[in-house]
Design an enzyme around this catalytic site. Structure first.
Site, PDB file in Angstrom:
ATOM      1  N   THR A  60       0.805  -1.231   0.000  1.00  0.00           N
ATOM      2  CA  THR A  60       0.000   0.000   0.000  1.00  0.00           C
ATOM      3  C   THR A  60       0.837   1.281   0.000  1.00  0.00           C
ATOM      4  OG1 THR A  60      -0.149  -0.126   2.402  1.00  0.00           O
ATOM      5  CG2 THR A  60      -1.983  -1.063   1.158  1.00  0.00           C
ATOM      6  N   TYR A 123       1.429   1.710  -8.402  1.00  0.00           N
ATOM      7  CA  TYR A 123       0.480   1.235  -7.391  1.00  0.00           C
ATOM      8  C   TYR A 123      -0.889   1.020  -8.048  1.00  0.00           C
ATOM      9  CZ  TYR A 123      -2.882   1.322  -3.543  1.00  0.00           C
ATOM     10  OH  TYR A 123      -3.927   1.034  -2.697  1.00  0.00           O
ATOM     11  N   LYS A 127      -2.779  -2.567  -8.717  1.00  0.00           N
ATOM     12  CA  LYS A 127      -4.101  -2.873  -8.140  1.00  0.00           C
ATOM     13  C   LYS A 127      -5.100  -3.198  -9.256  1.00  0.00           C
ATOM     14  CE  LYS A 127      -5.356  -2.621  -4.404  1.00  0.00           C
ATOM     15  NZ  LYS A 127      -5.447  -3.648  -3.333  1.00  0.00           N
TER      16      LYS A 127
END
Ligand SMILES: NC(=O)c1ccc[n+]([C@@H]2O[C@H](COP(=O)([O-])OP(=O)(O)OC[C@H]3O[C@@H](n4cnc5c(N)ncnc54)[C@H](OP(=O)(O)O)[C@@H]3O)[C@@H](O)[C@H]2O)c1
Length: 275
Positions: A60, A123, A127
Site C-alpha cells: 500500500t 500502485y 491494483k
C-alpha cells in the site's frame, strides 16, 4: 459463515475482522501465514476451507510501489491472482479491495464504477492488475474501490497530521488533490453487508462528500481542538515519486442503488473518530 481475511492486521483488515466477527467465524491471514506472492499460498489459503474471502492485503506504500514496480506487481497483481485461484478451487466468493488510484483524475466529476481506468503509477496499475485477475478467474466476486482511508489502526494521514500539528504548530498540506475520505469502521460495516449478499460486481465505497487533503487536515485539527496553522500548498511544492490523481471522488452509484442509504458524510465519521 467462515470468512478468511487477508491483510487482517492492516488498517482496514483489523476493523473488518472485528465487524465480521460479530456474526461470522473469521480467520485472519497475513505474511505470518503465507506470502501471497508465492504460488504455494494458493494451497495455504484453500486449506483454511473458507466459505468467503476478503482480500485486503496489498503493498500500500504508493511511493515504494513506484520505486520497486516488480514488488508492487508481485503482491498486488500476482498475489491477488493467487487469492482468486484459491477461491476458484473452493468455488467461494471473493471481495477484493481496490482503489481510486485506478483512475487518472482527469474527469473532474465523480467516477462511476464503469468509468475507464487509467492509472498514473505502478500502485494503481498493480491494483488494476489485481482487478483483472479477479474478473478473469471468478464468477462470484465483489471488487470494492475505496479511497483516502483513515481509522484507528496503522499508518494514516489523519494521525500523521495531528501528530505534526501538535509538535510543530504548523502543517503544510496539499490543496489541489480532491477525493473522498473513508472511515475504516464505516467501510468495514458496508463490506460485511456486501459479502453477505448475492449482489456481485464492482462497487465504489466511500464516506459521503469530498474535500482536498488540506480540507481534511484542517477539519481534523479543528475537531481535535489543536491550535495550529494548516497552510495550503500545491502538489508541485510537495514532490513525491508518484503522480497522484488530482481528482478521484468515487460516486457510490451501485452501493446506493443496491443497498439504499449512502454512507454518512466524512465529517461525521471524522468527528466520531476524534471524539
Ligand atoms: N490506505 C488507503 O488509503 C487505501 C486507499 C484505497 C485502497 N486501499 C486498499 O485497501 C486495502 C487495505 O489497505 P490498508 O491501508 O488497510 O493496508 P495496510 O494497513 O498497509 O495493510 C496491508 C496488509 O497486507 C499484508 N501484506 C502485504 N504484503 C503481503 C504479502 N506479500 N503476503 C501477505 N500479506 C501481505 C500486510 O501484512 P504485514 O503487515 O505482515 O506485512 C498488512 O497486513 C489494500 O488492498 C489497499 O490497496 C487503501
Amino acid at each position: 459463515m467462515r470468512i478468511l481475511v487477508t491483510g487482517a492486521r492492516g488498517m482496514l483488515g483489523t476493523d473488518l475482522c472485528a465487524e465480521l466477527g460479530k456474526r461470522h467465524d473469521v480467520a485472519g491471514f497475513d505474511m505470518a501465514e503465507a506470502d501471497l506472492t508465492a504460488p504455494a499460498s494458493v494451497d495455504a489459503l484453500a486449506a483454511q476451507r473458507p466459505q468467503a474471502v476478503v482480500h485486503c492485503a496489498a503493498m500500500t506504500d504508493v511511493d515504494a510501489c513506484e520505486r520497486d514496480p516488480d514488488a508492487a506487481y508481485a503482491v498486488n497483481g500476482l498475489g491477488t491472482r493467487h487469492v482468486a485461484l484459491a477461491c476458484q478451487r473452493l468455488d467461494v466468493p471473493l471481495l477484493y479491495v481496490s482503489t481510486d488510484f485506478v483512475f487518472d483524475g482527469a474527469k473532474r466529476e465523480p467516477y462511476y464504477e464503469w468509468d475507464a481506468a487509467n492509472p498514473l503509477g505502478h500502485y494503481g496499475r498493480s491494483k488494476l492488475a489485481g482487478e483483472q485477475a479477479v474478473r478473469e478467474l471468478l464468477d462470484k466476486f465483489f471488487i470494492v474501490r475505496i479511497s483516502w482511508l483513515f481509522g484507528k489502526h496503522g499508518r494514516n494521514f489523519v494521525a500523521s497530521i495531528l501528530a505534526k500539528a501538535r509538535s510543530e504548530g504548523t502543517v503544510r498540506v496539499v490543496d489541489d488533490q480532491t477525493g473522498s475520505p473513508s472511515y475504516a469502521p464505516d467501510i468495514s460495516a458496508a463490506m460485511a453487508r456486501l459479502i453477505e449478499s448475492p449482489y456481485y460486481g464492482t462497487y465504489h465505497l466511500t464516506n459521503g462528500g469530498s474535500c482536498t487533503w488540506h480540507g481534511l487536515a484542517a477539519e481534523a485539527v479543528r475537531f481535535a481542538g489543536i491550535k495550529a496553522e494548516v497552510a495550503p500548498i500545491a502538489s508541485a511544492d510537495y514532490p513525491t515519486p508518484t503522480r497522484r490523481p488530482a481528482y478521484s471522488v468515487l460516486k457510490n452509484f451501485c452501493w446506493e442503488r443496491t443497498f439504499g442509504a449512502p454512507l454518512r458524510p466524512w465529517q461525521d465519521a471524522l468527528r466520531e473518530h476524534l471524539a
